[in-house]
Design a protein around this motif. Structure first.
Motif, PDB file in Angstrom:
ATOM      1  N   GLU A 207       0.656  14.542  -6.754  1.00 40.00           N
ATOM      2  CA  GLU A 207      -0.652  13.923  -6.973  1.00 40.00           C
ATOM      3  C   GLU A 207      -0.514  12.629  -7.766  1.00 40.00           C
ATOM      4  O   GLU A 207      -1.216  11.645  -7.517  1.00 40.00           O
ATOM      5  N   GLY A 208       0.415  12.620  -8.718  1.00 42.62           N
ATOM      6  CA  GLY A 208       0.643  11.416  -9.513  1.00 42.62           C
ATOM      7  C   GLY A 208       1.140  10.268  -8.661  1.00 42.62           C
ATOM      8  O   GLY A 208       0.683   9.131  -8.785  1.00 42.62           O
ATOM      9  N   LEU A 209       2.099  10.560  -7.764  1.00 40.45           N
ATOM     10  CA  LEU A 209       2.610   9.521  -6.870  1.00 40.45           C
ATOM     11  C   LEU A 209       1.499   8.954  -6.000  1.00 40.45           C
ATOM     12  O   LEU A 209       1.362   7.728  -5.861  1.00 40.45           O
TER      13      LEU A 209
ATOM     14  N   LEU B  60       8.165  -2.423  -1.331  1.00 41.64           N
ATOM     15  CA  LEU B  60       6.999  -1.681  -0.850  1.00 41.64           C
ATOM     16  C   LEU B  60       6.279  -2.502   0.209  1.00 41.64           C
ATOM     17  O   LEU B  60       5.919  -3.662  -0.027  1.00 41.64           O
ATOM     18  N   TYR B  61       6.080  -1.891   1.370  1.00 50.01           N
ATOM     19  CA  TYR B  61       5.347  -2.544   2.461  1.00 50.01           C
ATOM     20  C   TYR B  61       4.175  -1.659   2.871  1.00 50.01           C
ATOM     21  O   TYR B  61       4.279  -0.432   2.870  1.00 50.01           O
ATOM     22  N   HIS B  62       3.066  -2.318   3.223  1.00 46.91           N
ATOM     23  CA  HIS B  62       1.831  -1.616   3.579  1.00 46.91           C
ATOM     24  C   HIS B  62       1.294  -2.198   4.874  1.00 46.91           C
ATOM     25  O   HIS B  62       1.230  -3.414   5.040  1.00 46.91           O
ATOM     26  N   GLY B  63       0.940  -1.327   5.815  1.00 55.14           N
ATOM     27  CA  GLY B  63       0.395  -1.800   7.081  1.00 55.14           C
ATOM     28  C   GLY B  63      -0.812  -0.981   7.491  1.00 55.14           C
ATOM     29  O   GLY B  63      -0.886   0.224   7.236  1.00 55.14           O
TER      30      GLY B  63
ATOM     31  N   ALA C  69      11.232  -1.677 -14.819  1.00 53.03           N
ATOM     32  CA  ALA C  69       9.943  -1.048 -14.531  1.00 53.03           C
ATOM     33  C   ALA C  69       8.938  -1.326 -15.643  1.00 53.03           C
ATOM     34  O   ALA C  69       9.167  -0.966 -16.801  1.00 53.03           O
ATOM     35  N   LYS C  70       7.828  -1.981 -15.274  1.00 49.22           N
ATOM     36  CA  LYS C  70       6.782  -2.304 -16.246  1.00 49.22           C
ATOM     37  C   LYS C  70       5.427  -1.703 -15.861  1.00 49.22           C
ATOM     38  O   LYS C  70       4.598  -1.462 -16.722  1.00 49.22           O
ATOM     39  N   THR C  71       5.191  -1.508 -14.574  1.00 49.58           N
ATOM     40  CA  THR C  71       3.923  -0.957 -14.107  1.00 49.58           C
ATOM     41  C   THR C  71       4.115   0.507 -13.721  1.00 49.58           C
ATOM     42  O   THR C  71       5.250   0.953 -13.505  1.00 49.58           O
ATOM     43  N   PRO C  72       3.022   1.272 -13.605  1.00 49.73           N
ATOM     44  CA  PRO C  72       3.157   2.672 -13.167  1.00 49.73           C
ATOM     45  C   PRO C  72       3.875   2.802 -11.831  1.00 49.73           C
ATOM     46  O   PRO C  72       4.716   3.681 -11.661  1.00 49.73           O
ATOM     47  N   LEU C  73       3.559   1.915 -10.873  1.00 55.26           N
ATOM     48  CA  LEU C  73       4.221   1.978  -9.577  1.00 55.26           C
ATOM     49  C   LEU C  73       5.717   1.710  -9.719  1.00 55.26           C
ATOM     50  O   LEU C  73       6.548   2.394  -9.112  1.00 55.26           O
ATOM     51  N   GLU C  74       6.085   0.720 -10.533  1.00 57.56           N
ATOM     52  CA  GLU C  74       7.501   0.404 -10.737  1.00 57.56           C
ATOM     53  C   GLU C  74       8.235   1.554 -11.417  1.00 57.56           C
ATOM     54  O   GLU C  74       9.394   1.840 -11.098  1.00 57.56           O
ATOM     55  N   GLU C  75       7.563   2.235 -12.355  1.00 54.13           N
ATOM     56  CA  GLU C  75       8.194   3.403 -12.995  1.00 54.13           C
ATOM     57  C   GLU C  75       8.450   4.500 -11.966  1.00 54.13           C
ATOM     58  O   GLU C  75       9.504   5.154 -11.981  1.00 54.13           O
ATOM     59  N   TRP C  76       7.511   4.681 -11.040  1.00 54.92           N
ATOM     60  CA  TRP C  76       7.671   5.695 -10.010  1.00 54.92           C
ATOM     61  C   TRP C  76       8.838   5.350  -9.083  1.00 54.92           C
ATOM     62  O   TRP C  76       9.676   6.191  -8.766  1.00 54.92           O
ATOM     63  N   VAL C  77       8.903   4.085  -8.636  1.00 60.07           N
ATOM     64  CA  VAL C  77       9.963   3.699  -7.709  1.00 60.07           C
ATOM     65  C   VAL C  77      11.315   3.747  -8.407  1.00 60.07           C
ATOM     66  O   VAL C  77      12.324   4.112  -7.801  1.00 60.07           O
ATOM     67  N   ASN C  78      11.354   3.415  -9.696  1.00 59.27           N
ATOM     68  CA  ASN C  78      12.607   3.522 -10.449  1.00 59.27           C
ATOM     69  C   ASN C  78      13.076   4.977 -10.487  1.00 59.27           C
ATOM     70  O   ASN C  78      14.275   5.259 -10.336  1.00 59.27           O
TER      71      ASN C  78
ATOM     72  N   LYS D 189       3.576   7.726 -19.634  1.00 58.61           N
ATOM     73  CA  LYS D 189       2.219   8.245 -19.471  1.00 58.61           C
ATOM     74  C   LYS D 189       1.775   8.115 -18.014  1.00 58.61           C
ATOM     75  O   LYS D 189       0.613   8.321 -17.695  1.00 58.61           O
ATOM     76  N   VAL D 190       2.715   7.767 -17.148  1.00 54.91           N
ATOM     77  CA  VAL D 190       2.399   7.542 -15.737  1.00 54.91           C
ATOM     78  C   VAL D 190       2.053   8.865 -15.056  1.00 54.91           C
ATOM     79  O   VAL D 190       2.783   9.848 -15.220  1.00 54.91           O
ATOM     80  N   PRO D 191       0.939   8.907 -14.306  1.00 53.73           N
ATOM     81  CA  PRO D 191       0.568  10.147 -13.612  1.00 53.73           C
ATOM     82  C   PRO D 191       1.714  10.686 -12.769  1.00 53.73           C
ATOM     83  O   PRO D 191       2.344   9.965 -12.011  1.00 53.73           O
ATOM     84  N   GLY D 192       1.994  11.972 -12.925  1.00 53.60           N
ATOM     85  CA  GLY D 192       3.035  12.634 -12.147  1.00 53.60           C
ATOM     86  C   GLY D 192       4.390  12.625 -12.815  1.00 53.60           C
ATOM     87  O   GLY D 192       5.124  13.613 -12.733  1.00 53.60           O
ATOM     88  N   LEU D 193       4.742  11.535 -13.473  1.00 60.34           N
ATOM     89  CA  LEU D 193       6.075  11.454 -14.077  1.00 60.34           C
ATOM     90  C   LEU D 193       6.177  12.286 -15.351  1.00 60.34           C
ATOM     91  O   LEU D 193       7.234  12.857 -15.641  1.00 60.34           O
ATOM     92  N   SER D 194       5.095  12.351 -16.102  1.00 60.34           N
ATOM     93  CA  SER D 194       5.136  13.189 -17.302  1.00 60.34           C
ATOM     94  C   SER D 194       5.294  14.660 -16.904  1.00 60.34           C
ATOM     95  O   SER D 194       6.003  15.425 -17.559  1.00 60.34           O
TER      96      SER D 194
END
Length: 315
Positions: A29-31, A131-134, A181-190, A202-207
């Protein structure tokens, strides 16, 4: 003896074994929340194993029924596998998800939007982003405006854009991430790339992942299987990289030789193309032979090379 430093299970393993458990939904859910920038809750993990494209699908795909902040129900597909025809696999997975979750004779209005999330740990192609989005947009060829469709919703006729109905695709190219990694998304991808999680995140899912995905919390047998999984990935990547390089080199040499013999620009181009094709084909066969010699399963070899089981048996 000092305390062992926390080490976390890589996502590609966790999604096979641990994240399908309702008690661990908070990690996924965090991701989704970080990726969509919208609070997302998992309703259930959908069963779709009755019509698998390959035996390994059930380990590499997770079909999720989720609910976003608007209360809309969406189907989310997370894929993590190695495929030669990966874009075709994505398309197949989305179409399969749509058709599996609507009953025969049911109104098309009940079709749910599908978000396809591909987390890839291999070289998918060329591109500078991780990250690519279509998504589908219908744009006027002469007017450049976006088409709106009139649709019935809750007993009213409302305008809707096709992109609100058609699937959306996210491709996370894990190995291309090379930032601090500085943003929540970057922390997730790291984390997806390294398995590392900041102790004060404090990033959702990672904690939640810090508590649920500790390497040293696994049973010894499970830990051994996980280590073997990582070793197989490293060996497979080395073999594939070597075979790709050898195939390209051989293909270029053969193509140039044949092209020069023709003595014409057309012959040179054709020779290069045929040489590259033959070189790549031989590289794939060489890879399959090596993987077979290392004792990898038929399914893993097929997944890594794109060859059919019949072709692998003949090697």
């Amino acid at each position: 003896m000092g305390k062992l430093k926390d080490r976390y299970i890589r996502f590609d393993w966790a999604i096979k074994r641990l994240l399908r458990d309702k008690a661990n939904f908070a990690v996924l859910e965090g991701l989704l929340t970080v990726l969509f920038e919208d609070k997302t809750q998992i309703v259930e993990i959908l069963e779709s194993e009755g019509n698998q494209l390959a035996e390994t699908d059930k380990f590499n795909r997770v079909d999720i029924k989720a609910k976003n902040s608007k209360g809309e129900i969406i189907l989310v597909e997370v894929q993590n596998t190695r495929e030669v025809y990966y874009l075709e696999r994505i398309l197949y997975g989305v179409a399969k998800t749509i058709t599996e979750h609507i009953s025969l004779g049911e109104s098309y209005g009940n079709i749910k939007k599908v978000y396809s999330i591909s987390i890839v740990y291999f070289d998918l192609g060329k591109g500078n982003d991780y990250l690519y989005h279509g998504q589908n947009r219908f744009i006027g060829v002469h007017t450049s405006d976006e088409l709106q469709i009139s649709t019935k919703q809750e007993n009213a006729i409302l305008p809707k854009y096709p992109r609100e109905i058609f699937p959306e695709y996210y491709i996370i190219r894990v190995n291309e991430f090379d930032k601090v990694a500085k943003t929540p998304l970057e922390e997730w991808v790291n984390y997806l790339k390294t398995g590392e999680i900041e102790p004060d995140t404090k990033v959702p899912g990672l904690s939640e992942a810090r508590e649920k995905l500790k390497y040293y919390s696994m049973a010894p047998a499970e830990r051994y299987a996980y280590d073997e999984h990582l070793n197989a990935i490293m060996i497979q990547n080395d073999v594939l990289s070597t075979a790709k390089l050898e195939g390209l080199t051989e293909g270029r040499s053969k193509g140039l030789a044949e092209g020069r013999a023709e003595g014409r620009a057309e012959g040179l181009a054709e020779g290069r193309a045929e040489g590259l094709a033959e070189g790549r084909a031989e590289g794939i066969l060489s890879t399959a032979r090596n993987l077979k010699a290392m004792g990898l399963s038929m399914e893993d070899i097929s997944s890594a090379t794109g060859l059919s089981k019949e072709d692998i048996v003949k090697l």
